[in-house]
Design a protein around this motif. Structure first.
Motif, short mmCIF file in Angstrom:
data_model
loop_
_atom_site.label_atom_id
_atom_site.label_comp_id
_atom_site.label_asym_id
_atom_site.label_seq_id
_atom_site.Cartn_x
_atom_site.Cartn_y
_atom_site.Cartn_z
N HIS A 143 0.96 -1.21 -0.01
CA HIS A 143 -0.27 0.02 0.16
C HIS A 143 1.01 1.37 0.05
N PRO A 144 0.22 2.64 -0.81
CA PRO A 144 1.16 3.77 -0.92
C PRO A 144 1.33 4.11 0.57
N VAL A 145 0.10 3.96 1.55
CA VAL A 145 0.04 4.64 3.21
C VAL A 145 0.69 3.60 3.74
N ARG A 146 1.63 4.30 4.60
CA ARG A 146 2.35 2.44 5.99
C ARG A 146 2.21 3.58 7.25
N ALA A 147 2.10 2.33 8.24
CA ALA A 147 2.16 3.29 9.56
C ALA A 147 3.57 2.29 9.66
N ASP A 148 4.30 3.52 10.50
CA ASP A 148 5.90 3.47 11.30
C ASP A 148 5.68 2.79 12.16
N TYR A 149 4.04 2.77 13.48
CA TYR A 149 4.67 1.87 14.04
C TYR A 149 2.87 1.38 14.11
N LEU A 150 3.14 0.24 15.20
CA LEU A 150 2.47 -1.17 15.12
C LEU A 150 2.43 -1.36 16.51
N ALA A 151 0.73 -1.30 16.80
CA ALA A 151 0.83 -1.83 17.89
C ALA A 151 -0.25 -3.05 18.48
N LEU A 152 0.28 -3.60 19.33
CA LEU A 152 -0.52 -5.11 19.69
C LEU A 152 -0.62 -5.35 20.82
N LEU A 153 -2.26 -5.15 20.98
CA LEU A 153 -2.23 -6.27 23.21
C LEU A 153 -2.73 -7.92 22.96
N GLY A 154 -2.11 -7.98 23.75
CA GLY A 154 -3.22 -9.45 23.72
C GLY A 154 -4.15 -9.15 24.70
N MET A 155 -5.39 -9.41 23.61
CA MET A 155 -6.13 -9.81 24.35
C MET A 155 -7.20 -11.20 24.70
N ARG A 156 -6.47 -12.18 24.25
CA ARG A 156 -6.67 -13.63 24.77
C ARG A 156 -5.77 -14.82 23.79
N CYS A 157 -4.65 -14.80 24.53
CA CYS A 157 -3.28 -15.33 24.34
C CYS A 157 -2.63 -17.05 24.53
N PRO A 158 -2.70 -17.51 24.07
CA PRO A 158 -2.81 -19.33 24.41
C PRO A 158 -1.81 -19.61 25.87
N THR A 159 -1.80 -19.72 26.29
CA THR A 159 -0.82 -19.94 27.88
C THR A 159 0.05 -21.13 27.84
N LYS A 160 -0.19 -22.08 26.74
CA LYS A 160 0.34 -23.49 26.90
C LYS A 160 1.53 -23.66 25.78
N ASP A 161 1.01 -23.20 24.23
CA ASP A 161 1.41 -23.42 23.27
C ASP A 161 2.37 -21.92 23.09
N LEU A 162 3.06 -21.97 21.99
CA LEU A 162 4.43 -20.61 22.23
C LEU A 162 4.15 -20.26 20.51
N VAL A 163 3.38 -18.80 20.79
CA VAL A 163 3.29 -18.42 19.77
C VAL A 163 4.45 -16.93 19.56
N TYR A 164 5.25 -16.53 19.21
CA TYR A 164 5.76 -15.34 19.17
C TYR A 164 5.87 -14.89 18.07
N THR A 165 6.01 -13.36 18.68
CA THR A 165 6.24 -12.32 18.07
C THR A 165 7.62 -12.52 17.15
N LYS A 166 8.26 -12.01 15.77
CA LYS A 166 9.63 -11.94 15.85
C LYS A 166 9.48 -10.68 15.30
N TYR A 167 10.71 -9.40 15.57
CA TYR A 167 10.87 -8.39 15.14
C TYR A 167 12.62 -8.10 14.78
N VAL A 168 13.36 -7.01 13.57
CA VAL A 168 14.30 -7.26 13.84
C VAL A 168 14.52 -5.25 13.21
N ASP A 169 15.41 -5.03 13.75
CA ASP A 169 15.45 -3.61 13.38
C ASP A 169 16.00 -3.25 11.90
N GLY A 170 16.14 -2.52 11.56
CA GLY A 170 17.07 -2.39 10.11
C GLY A 170 18.17 -2.58 10.23
#
Ligand SMILES: [Fe+2]
Length: 335
Positions: free
Chosen positions: A158-185
């Motif tokens: 898309h031509p207009v893109r966000a500079d920042y994203l915010a993700l708020l955990g509302m209901r997250c698995p407590t046993k299974d491992l789901v990771y968000t990964k981030y790498v700095d440019g």
């Protein structure tokens, strides 16, 4: 990742109570909702700890320390319904009656000086999105998938893109491992030669739109030709999708190969978002992905729910797009 701030239970509960009685729905009248959050700040009803944490986040961004932060034990809605996965967004409108999570996201947007962004054709122009599995998008590379996401930034095509994203955990698995990964440019640039960087800076690459964008707007098939590397260390890239505009160019494929090698070599940050965790990351100055590990209870993990916002870097960056606002609502772009 280590949180920069963890709400005390009493601060969390008092803010939650304030956010339960705002008298506006962000899905019916975003401006009224946003004004109610501004009033909360003006009346001094925000815990000092959160105000200080947001000041710290701003300061660390300005000083280029980091563009990834976590706040934990955030206030959430008491009722967090399970939405019908044949159309979770429509079901949310029916079932969600309080807007505590949305209020928390709007509050952090305001306190960090990053105005929110929405797209007219994405989730009906809502400023608050759900990262939530929708049966129609199982296995896709979209916010509605039930599985992993390759390295990317949001809305790459898309031509207009966000500079920042915010993700708020509302209901997250407590046993299974789901990771968000981030790498700095800046971490990626360490592994890309000057020659490849120079090529990646040319607007000679394309990225097809994702399935959700294509379904929402039939005109969205392929991005305009774009650079993969912009500014000092912004990347515009979706792994497995972005490719040279000229598919016969070995030089462009070679530059992309170096870049993909950099993704394999880099040191990434992992965060396993839990209920009440707010992860805020740069969307363009780095890349992110989702990894799912040791999934033993796929049925429950399928109900994982994050509330999400897109934001501009600052007011001046938002104002550049003032001519794109739909119906005069600041931040809602015609796209
Ligand atoms: Fe994403």
């Amino acid at each position: 990742m280590k949180p920069v701030y963890t709400f005390t239970d009493s601060d969390r509960d008092s803010l939650k109570e304030s956010l339960e009685f705002l008298g506006a729905s962000p899905y019916e009248d975003y401006e009224k909702f946003s004004d109610a959050i501004a009033a909360l700040i003006a009346e001094g009803r925000v815990p000092d700890g959160l105000t200080s944490a947001c000041r710290l986040i701003r300061g660390q961004r300005e000083a280029r320390v980091t563009y990834a932060h976590v706040i934990s034990n955030s206030p959430l809605d008491s009722e967090r319904p399970v939405f019908d996965q044949s159309n979770p967004v429509d079901d949310k409108y029916l079932q969600k009656r309080t807007f505590v999570g949305e209020g928390m996201l709007e509050l952090v947007g305001r306190l960090t000086g990053t105005p929110l962004l929405s797209y007219a054709t994405r989730n009906n122009g809502d400023f608050f999105h759900d990262v939530y599995a929708d049966n129609r998008y199982a296995g896709t590379q979209t916010q509605k998938t039930d599985w992993e996401l390759h390295w990317h930034n949001d809305r790459t095509a898309h031509p207009v893109r966000a500079d920042y994203l915010a993700l708020l955990g509302m209901r997250c698995p407590t046993k299974d491992l789901v990771y968000t990964k981030y790498v700095d440019g800046r971490e990626l640039l360490k592994y890309i030669s000057p020659r490849a960087q120079e090529l990646l800076r040319r607007p000679e690459f394309v990225t097809p739109y994702d399935e959700l964008s294509r379904d929402s707007n039939k005109g969205q098939r392929l991005s305009e030709a774009h650079a993969v590397l912009e500014n000092e260390h912004s990347f515009r890239y979706y792994d497995t999708r972005t490719e040279p505009a000229d598919r016969a160019s070995a030089a462009h494929y070679e530059a992309l190969r170096e870049f993909r090698d950099a993704l394999a070599k880099c040191r990434e940050q992992y965060h396993r978002i839990q209920d009440g965790d707010l992860l805020v990351i740069a969307n363009q100055d780095g890349l992110h992905s989702r990894q799912m590990i040791d999934i033993q209870d796929a049925g429950t993990t399928r109900l994982r729910w994050l509330l999400k916002t897109y934001a501009f870097r600052d007011d001046a960056t938002a104002d550049v797009h003032a001519n794109d606002w739909l119906d005069g609502v600041r931040g809602r772009v015609r796209d």
